[in-house]
Design a protein around this motif. Structure first.
Motif, mmCIF file in Angstrom:
data_model
loop_
_atom_site.group_PDB
_atom_site.id
_atom_site.type_symbol
_atom_site.label_atom_id
_atom_site.label_comp_id
_atom_site.label_asym_id
_atom_site.label_seq_id
_atom_site.Cartn_x
_atom_site.Cartn_y
_atom_site.Cartn_z
ATOM 1 N N LEU A 16 -13.305 -9.271 -9.895
ATOM 2 C CA LEU A 16 -12.512 -9.505 -8.694
ATOM 3 C C LEU A 16 -11.103 -9.936 -9.075
ATOM 4 N N LYS A 17 -10.114 -9.312 -8.448
ATOM 5 C CA LYS A 17 -8.706 -9.636 -8.710
ATOM 6 C C LYS A 17 -7.974 -9.765 -7.388
ATOM 7 N N GLU A 18 -6.727 -10.203 -7.468
ATOM 8 C CA GLU A 18 -5.901 -10.348 -6.274
ATOM 9 C C GLU A 18 -4.539 -9.724 -6.546
ATOM 10 N N SER A 19 -4.060 -8.919 -5.589
ATOM 11 C CA SER A 19 -2.753 -8.272 -5.743
ATOM 12 C C SER A 19 -1.647 -9.290 -5.482
ATOM 13 N N ASN A 23 -4.065 -9.551 -1.510
ATOM 14 C CA ASN A 23 -5.240 -8.754 -1.134
ATOM 15 C C ASN A 23 -6.225 -8.694 -2.294
ATOM 16 N N GLN A 24 -7.515 -8.842 -1.975
ATOM 17 C CA GLN A 24 -8.554 -8.781 -2.996
ATOM 18 C C GLN A 24 -8.919 -7.341 -3.320
ATOM 19 N N TYR A 25 -9.232 -7.112 -4.594
ATOM 20 C CA TYR A 25 -9.793 -5.838 -5.015
ATOM 21 C C TYR A 25 -10.727 -6.092 -6.191
ATOM 22 N N ALA A 26 -11.650 -5.179 -6.395
ATOM 23 C CA ALA A 26 -12.624 -5.325 -7.475
ATOM 24 C C ALA A 26 -12.679 -4.050 -8.295
ATOM 25 N N GLY A 54 -15.121 -8.351 -2.110
ATOM 26 C CA GLY A 54 -15.762 -9.664 -2.112
ATOM 27 C C GLY A 54 -17.280 -9.564 -2.071
ATOM 28 N N LYS A 57 -18.629 -8.560 -5.506
ATOM 29 C CA LYS A 57 -18.605 -9.694 -6.428
ATOM 30 C C LYS A 57 -19.729 -10.677 -6.116
#
Length: 107
Positions: A16-19, A23-26, A54, A57
């Protein structure tokens, strides 16, 4: 039309990462067995955004079987040293069904 469907298992837990916009992306990789040889698989890099990222994850770990629908995205970059163009293929997930979880005991 650019539609893709994959049935396979996660090779590891989704990352899981955040821009920069928050915004979250995986990122995750799905191992999909080949139709003509079940002993071989294709390892397909995938990406999901927002609530789906989310949920992946939270509910998925290595070995979890997924049924994914999405589209194929191809991007290209040029290697600064060799000046060769490199292509990257990613499946962007629109919907994911969480199937068999090998880490959960069946009662």
């Amino acid at each position: 039309m650019n539609d893709i469907k994959l049935l396979g298992r996660l090779t590891q837990a989704p990352e899981l990462k955040e821009s920069v916009n928050g915004n979250q992306y995986a990122w995750f990789t799905v191992a999909v067995p080949r139709k003509n040889n079940r002993d071989e698989a294709d390892f397909i890099r995938c990406k999901a955004f927002g609530k789906l990222a989310g949920a992946l994850k939270q509910h998925c770990d290595k070995g979890r079987q997924l049924l994914l629908t999405g589209h194929l995205e191809v991007s290209a970059t040029t290697d600064q040293q060799t000046q060769q163009k490199r292509f990257f293929h990613t499946v962007i997930a629109h919907q994911v069904e969480f199937l068999h979880d090998p880490n959960r005991a069946i009662a």
